[in-house]
Design a protein around this motif. Sequence first.
Motif, PDB file in Angstrom:
ATOM      1  N   ASP A 150       0.852  -1.179   0.000  1.00 61.56           N
ATOM      2  CA  ASP A 150       0.000   0.000   0.000  1.00 61.56           C
ATOM      3  C   ASP A 150       0.894   1.237   0.000  1.00 61.56           C
ATOM      4  OD1 ASP A 150      -2.769   1.272   0.669  1.00 61.56           O
ATOM      5  OD2 ASP A 150      -1.374   2.153   2.117  1.00 61.56           O
ATOM      6  N   HIS A 157      -3.890   5.303   5.363  1.00 62.25           N
ATOM      7  CA  HIS A 157      -4.291   4.693   4.095  1.00 62.25           C
ATOM      8  C   HIS A 157      -5.004   5.768   3.280  1.00 62.25           C
ATOM      9  CE1 HIS A 157      -6.102   2.086   1.151  1.00 62.25           C
ATOM     10  NE2 HIS A 157      -5.424   1.056   1.633  1.00 62.25           N
ATOM     11  N   ARG A 176     -17.409   4.575   2.042  1.00 60.98           N
ATOM     12  CA  ARG A 176     -16.473   3.486   2.308  1.00 60.98           C
ATOM     13  C   ARG A 176     -17.152   2.369   3.096  1.00 60.98           C
ATOM     14  NH1 ARG A 176     -12.453   7.224   5.975  1.00 60.98           N
ATOM     15  NH2 ARG A 176     -13.486   6.975   7.997  1.00 60.98           N
ATOM     16  N   GLU A 177     -18.135   2.709   3.924  1.00 63.71           N
ATOM     17  CA  GLU A 177     -18.895   1.680   4.629  1.00 63.71           C
ATOM     18  C   GLU A 177     -19.720   0.864   3.641  1.00 63.71           C
ATOM     19  OE1 GLU A 177     -20.366  -0.468   7.954  1.00 63.71           O
ATOM     20  OE2 GLU A 177     -18.653   0.884   7.714  1.00 63.71           O
ATOM     21  N   THR A 230     -12.024   8.711   1.058  1.00 61.74           N
ATOM     22  CA  THR A 230     -13.378   8.263   0.742  1.00 61.74           C
ATOM     23  C   THR A 230     -14.325   8.653   1.858  1.00 61.74           C
ATOM     24  OG1 THR A 230     -12.455   6.352  -0.458  1.00 61.74           O
ATOM     25  CG2 THR A 230     -14.796   6.270   0.110  1.00 61.74           C
ATOM     26  N   PHE A 285     -13.138  -1.071  -4.957  1.00 63.47           N
ATOM     27  CA  PHE A 285     -12.619  -0.533  -3.707  1.00 63.47           C
ATOM     28  C   PHE A 285     -11.747  -1.630  -3.105  1.00 63.47           C
ATOM     29  CE2 PHE A 285     -13.405   0.902   0.838  1.00 63.47           C
ATOM     30  CZ  PHE A 285     -12.768   2.120   0.708  1.00 63.47           C
ATOM     31  N   GLU A 345     -17.102   8.649   4.659  1.00 57.83           N
ATOM     32  CA  GLU A 345     -17.364   7.563   5.594  1.00 57.83           C
ATOM     33  C   GLU A 345     -18.527   6.671   5.155  1.00 57.83           C
ATOM     34  OE1 GLU A 345     -18.308   6.822  10.354  1.00 57.83           O
ATOM     35  OE2 GLU A 345     -17.981   8.850   9.593  1.00 57.83           O
ATOM     36  N   ARG A 393     -11.041  -2.842  -0.051  1.00 60.29           N
ATOM     37  CA  ARG A 393     -11.326  -3.660   1.125  1.00 60.29           C
ATOM     38  C   ARG A 393     -11.716  -5.088   0.747  1.00 60.29           C
ATOM     39  NH1 ARG A 393     -12.917  -1.305   5.819  1.00 60.29           N
ATOM     40  NH2 ARG A 393     -12.497  -3.366   6.691  1.00 60.29           N
ATOM     41  N   TRP A 421      -8.598   5.088   1.889  1.00 61.44           N
ATOM     42  CA  TRP A 421      -9.568   5.074   2.991  1.00 61.44           C
ATOM     43  C   TRP A 421      -9.858   6.490   3.461  1.00 61.44           C
ATOM     44  CZ3 TRP A 421     -12.743   1.742   5.466  1.00 61.44           C
ATOM     45  CH2 TRP A 421     -13.203   2.090   6.729  1.00 61.44           C
ATOM     46  N   GLU A 422      -8.818   7.269   3.668  1.00 58.62           N
ATOM     47  CA  GLU A 422      -8.980   8.624   4.184  1.00 58.62           C
ATOM     48  C   GLU A 422      -9.684   9.544   3.190  1.00 58.62           C
ATOM     49  OE1 GLU A 422      -8.334   9.603   7.187  1.00 58.62           O
ATOM     50  OE2 GLU A 422      -7.384   7.745   7.872  1.00 58.62           O
ATOM     51  N   SER A 431     -17.298  -1.301   1.521  1.00 59.37           N
ATOM     52  CA  SER A 431     -16.709  -2.367   2.327  1.00 59.37           C
ATOM     53  C   SER A 431     -17.705  -3.507   2.519  1.00 59.37           C
ATOM     54  CB  SER A 431     -16.263  -1.822   3.685  1.00 59.37           C
ATOM     55  OG  SER A 431     -15.228  -0.877   3.542  1.00 59.37           O
TER      56      SER A 431
END
Length: 206
Positions: free
Chosen positions: A66, A171, A182-183, A177, A139, A179, A141, A174-175, A186
């Motif tokens: 990463d 990351h 990203r939930e 995207t 994505f 919240e 995850r 992640w940062e 994921s």
Amino acid sequence: MQAHPLDRDWEAVLVDNSGDPDVKAQLAELAGENVRVEHIEPAVGWADAANHGLETAQGRVVVLFDPGVEIEGELEPLIAALDDPAVAVAGPFAVRITHGLHHIEESTGPSAHAIEGYCLAMRRAEAVEAGGFDRKYRFYRIADFELSFRLRAQGGRQARAVKVPVRKHAHRLWESTEEAERERLSKKNFYRFLDLWRERADLIAE
């Protein structure tokens, strides 16, 4: 890699999937004898970008990093772990799965069920033959767990936790995207993982 080179032939392939001209310019300054920069335009999903690096790499072993991971020392033990034919994937950030695929926890190893993509070593030929990362994972995850399972399923092999001096920083994907998004992504990725592997209890046997 340049600060802590391996005592063997190596190359670093930097895959730029940002679509950002400033990032492109910065990476161009890093290119050199052992560092190759690959630009993807227009930007694609995470798995497609990771697979581009995997497919264009030239080594026997590929280690996915990463961008937020810093190498602080010797990586040879990680590469050497794949000299064992019983090992399909290796890395310092490993997980074990207990009581079904819904329960994933960190593992200190050495035996594990999957390796996180912060630092994930695999044999290039095997990964390419298996199709690389599932391209439906736009994505990042869970894509690492899914490929770990797919490579382990070839011959009932193991994931191995290997301690090497690397440090995780923020990351960036992640940062960057939101919240809620990203939930959502994921969960979508995790449910695909469940659909693909829920029947393979042998891959999480103790």
